[in-house]
Design a protein around this motif. Sequence first.
Motif, PDB file in Angstrom:
ATOM      1  N   VAL A  21       0.847  -1.193   0.000  1.00 46.40           N
ATOM      2  CA  VAL A  21       0.000   0.000   0.000  1.00 46.40           C
ATOM      3  C   VAL A  21       0.883   1.244   0.000  1.00 46.40           C
ATOM      4  CG1 VAL A  21      -1.890   1.202   1.154  1.00 46.40           C
ATOM      5  CG2 VAL A  21      -1.722  -1.291   1.325  1.00 46.40           C
ATOM      6  N   MET A  22       0.584   2.162  -0.929  1.00 49.64           N
ATOM      7  CA  MET A  22       1.357   3.397  -1.055  1.00 49.64           C
ATOM      8  C   MET A  22       0.421   4.599  -1.003  1.00 49.64           C
ATOM      9  SD  MET A  22       3.786   1.936  -4.121  1.00 49.64           S
ATOM     10  CE  MET A  22       2.437   0.952  -4.754  1.00 49.64           C
ATOM     11  N   ASP A  23       0.853   5.653  -0.348  1.00 50.56           N
ATOM     12  CA  ASP A  23       0.059   6.860  -0.168  1.00 50.56           C
ATOM     13  C   ASP A  23       0.678   8.011  -0.952  1.00 50.56           C
ATOM     14  OD1 ASP A  23      -1.911   5.868   1.755  1.00 50.56           O
ATOM     15  OD2 ASP A  23      -0.176   5.629   3.086  1.00 50.56           O
ATOM     16  N   ILE A  24      -0.002   8.436  -2.022  1.00 48.96           N
ATOM     17  CA  ILE A  24       0.452   9.554  -2.843  1.00 48.96           C
ATOM     18  C   ILE A  24      -0.090  10.844  -2.242  1.00 48.96           C
ATOM     19  CG2 ILE A  24       0.389  10.591  -5.133  1.00 48.96           C
ATOM     20  CD1 ILE A  24      -0.025   7.818  -6.300  1.00 48.96           C
ATOM     21  N   PRO A  25       0.767  11.854  -2.025  1.00 50.94           N
ATOM     22  CA  PRO A  25       0.304  13.084  -1.379  1.00 50.94           C
ATOM     23  C   PRO A  25      -0.809  13.790  -2.147  1.00 50.94           C
ATOM     24  CG  PRO A  25       2.707  13.038  -1.506  1.00 50.94           C
ATOM     25  CD  PRO A  25       2.216  11.889  -2.305  1.00 50.94           C
ATOM     26  N   GLU A  26      -0.662  13.885  -3.480  1.00 52.77           N
ATOM     27  CA  GLU A  26      -1.664  14.588  -4.279  1.00 52.77           C
ATOM     28  C   GLU A  26      -1.535  14.168  -5.736  1.00 52.77           C
ATOM     29  OE1 GLU A  26      -3.314  19.133  -5.077  1.00 52.77           O
ATOM     30  OE2 GLU A  26      -1.281  18.838  -4.315  1.00 52.77           O
ATOM     31  N   VAL A  27      -2.687  13.995  -6.380  1.00 55.58           N
ATOM     32  CA  VAL A  27      -2.740  13.671  -7.794  1.00 55.58           C
ATOM     33  C   VAL A  27      -3.596  14.719  -8.493  1.00 55.58           C
ATOM     34  CG1 VAL A  27      -3.495  12.011  -9.538  1.00 55.58           C
ATOM     35  CG2 VAL A  27      -2.440  11.197  -7.427  1.00 55.58           C
ATOM     36  N   LYS A  28      -3.042  15.293  -9.572  1.00 59.91           N
ATOM     37  CA  LYS A  28      -3.782  16.200 -10.435  1.00 59.91           C
ATOM     38  C   LYS A  28      -3.798  15.616 -11.838  1.00 59.91           C
ATOM     39  CE  LYS A  28      -2.353  20.376  -7.915  1.00 59.91           C
ATOM     40  NZ  LYS A  28      -1.647  21.687  -8.023  1.00 59.91           N
ATOM     41  N   ASN A  29      -4.826  15.904 -12.581  1.00 53.69           N
ATOM     42  CA  ASN A  29      -4.922  15.465 -13.976  1.00 53.69           C
ATOM     43  C   ASN A  29      -4.942  13.948 -14.116  1.00 53.69           C
ATOM     44  OD1 ASN A  29      -4.684  18.237 -15.108  1.00 53.69           O
ATOM     45  ND2 ASN A  29      -2.609  18.086 -14.245  1.00 53.69           N
ATOM     46  N   GLY A  30      -5.196  13.250 -13.031  1.00 56.33           N
ATOM     47  CA  GLY A  30      -5.577  11.850 -13.045  1.00 56.33           C
ATOM     48  C   GLY A  30      -4.734  10.861 -13.815  1.00 56.33           C
TER      49      GLY A  30
END
Length: 851
Positions: free
Chosen positions: A701-710
Amino acid sequence: MKALEMEFDADEHEQESFLDPDDRALRETKKPVKPSFFATPNGKLASSFMLIVVIVLIFSGVAPDGDYDDEGNDAGQASSASSTTSSSSSSSSSTDSSNGNSLINRKMNHSTELLYSNYATIVPDPYVSQPSDEKLQTLQEKWSKWKFWDGDEEMRPKGDYCAAFTNRDIPGDAFPDNAWQADAVFVNHYLDAAEQLISRAKEAIFTEYGHGKPLPPEGLAERLKMFHWDKPDGSLTEHGYPFDKTKGTGDPTQGGWTTKRSFQGLVRRLLHAMMTNDKFTVVLAGHSAAAGHGNHFHQSYIHQMHKIMAPIFARLGVQLVTRNQAIGGLGTLPMALAFADMYGDDIDLILWDSGMTEGKEAFDLFLRQALLSGKKVPVVWAGHGEYFEALSHLHDAADVDVGEWGTAMAGILKTNSNKQAKTLPKAVRYMSCESGVEDLCKNAERFCASCWLRTDLDPQKLGFPPIRPNIGGQVRWHPGWQAHQLTGRLLAFALLEALQDAVQQWSEGTMGGPPLDDDYWHITAYYDNIRNKVNALDSGLCFDGQWPSRACLKPMHGRGEHTPRVNPSQSGLTSIIRPTASGYKPYISAKPLYDGPDGHNPCYDVADDDIDTLTIVSGRRQLIDADASLLLSYPLRDSSSRYLAGVVPGKGWELVYEKPGLCDGDYYSICGRASNDDCPALAHHDSRGTIVGNELSGWIVMDIPEVKNGLIMLRFLSYLTSEDSPMTKDWTSVNNERRSLRLGSNETLRRLSMQSDLHYDMENPMDTNAARRLTAKEFPDSFKLEYSVNGAVTTLSKDEFLLRIIEPQRVFEMITLLDDASFSSTNVEVAIRLRDCGHDCMIGLTHLYWT
């Protein structure tokens, strides 16, 4: 003050003695002065000796021969400087690695005040032996030394007055009145000394290669070809490839090519660094030849450049940061898809040298991510004629500053016999042979390297395997030490030319008095213009790749385990992996077996009858203790992330094949030295770290801080065996819990002897394992891959999985997990697991990318 070239005694070394009566009057009236490169500051002609000297004092202090503390600082400033340094050294051993964690950072950045002594005092090169006092004195008598310092540091403003402005673009009228940038006397003397220093450095390099003065006029003209850069004006597309000999344009055996506009873009960045006491960062991306395989890490050409240029930049008030981030056997694509996170976001000059392993599409993507991703917009130089189309397109359509370095072989003296070779400088012997005796060069030894250098340590007692007598990687496609040094000198010479132009512009631009006008050196609008035009491009080679087009249009982010990478603790996949309930997550189990720089390396020695360029540019003995540890421990990530139903971090994922230490490619960082390393003195930073697991490993399991433009993409390796993951070899259930798992047809593999300390071969990192490797195509038909994005689980059958795999180049498998331009979210959870193939299917995760 007396003329800058005269010697000072200790009793004359007082700060006020920096000014003569004319200087004091000048400061009081703010009268502008144009520096004279052929006269002393008070207008008197310099001696003929001063007109021909070449290199000046660099490494030790900022004052001329007077009272120095251990770092060479003016004795009047030693007390405060040393206390600040002590505080910095203490804090630098903490777990914060944001500043690069190298020795030079810990020594130099001990103050936020823009004082000349804070920047011009240089850490000694820990990898080079110091000259004897006798040799040093002889060189100084012939070549002179640096004699400029700021005699008025006590009156300078406190703090970093540039930091509050975007990109440190402080307006000229915002400089404090007592800032050095607004001090006519300081600027006058500084530019005068800088011009002399740069000229001396260039002359020393020419002399090192057998082209030193005195020479007849035709000899002086001929030697200029060696490092000459062709600079066409206008459109590159219309001009055509500058190295096209059929058009009689540039010559690849000389220095290189850029354009007039691009060269001025480099000059602007250098002026900015000098005006704001900023760092100037140079990064090399490439393959094994660029990494320097077959040679020592510090013999690689980018670090040969650093060795010469770091002390020169320091005297100009700039910290040069140089990173060799090339990786053997791979292209740059794995790192370029997360460019700023892997290579750094503060690059001024990026060099690409991956023609043997990379296609045009990947090169174009590399360029676009380099230009879009960081805080700075770098100059881009590519090596040896690769893919001019991408460079010309970006230059013409987006004002990108581009160039390509050559070989400088035009200036190499030819060898015609073994006897004659002994009369040539060591740097050129057997590099180029006369017609009819080519075998002399073909059979000459190109490499000089050793696997062990520490005479004070026993490698076997430390826990190393038997040290290998022969060096790996010494193959025909890898350059030897002379070729690396020559390329390093070529790059250094190019920077010296740009610095000389910068000093000249500064001189002319302050005819009416300092500070230098903003138009010469501000970079924010310059960066914005390039980025906006790159953003507007909807064509190019990048779009012909197999990846989603948004990877060509939007800055990508990511984490990965290959090295070298900048800020390893923050940029690793492990930094976003969620630990299990017990706190476990994959980690580097190997530890360095010894600390500090390696011992004396005779390969770096200079023959008695050869020119010692480094000592000449350094000028005096290096007084700082360079034995401090360069290795730091990194903190575990404190995770407070949520657990979505059914997605719980598994216990069976482990990190393999990644070297321990500070593997960021920096000249001063130390990497490797693990217990399976049979050649630790080579000290290369490249490794292909991989997080491996199978069905029994559970979810990762990995946690990405923020994703934009999907856009989320995963790079992985499918050609693994259970030998690559010893952790789960005896497990019979997921996470080794009670429920037994029906295993597939892997009994033979599971009975194989598992290695507790996997051997790492950089060229073929997994080829030493005994078991035959399955590729994804050979996975059992029952295989399934499941992935989850914010709890939404997708299950792929083997056939569906194979259809989704992207393979843009060798040793590169990738799958898109999310492709929805409308998706935007913070704290995005991504999870992966394998199903229904037990030990038979292994997968290795190397990088996770997102927009």
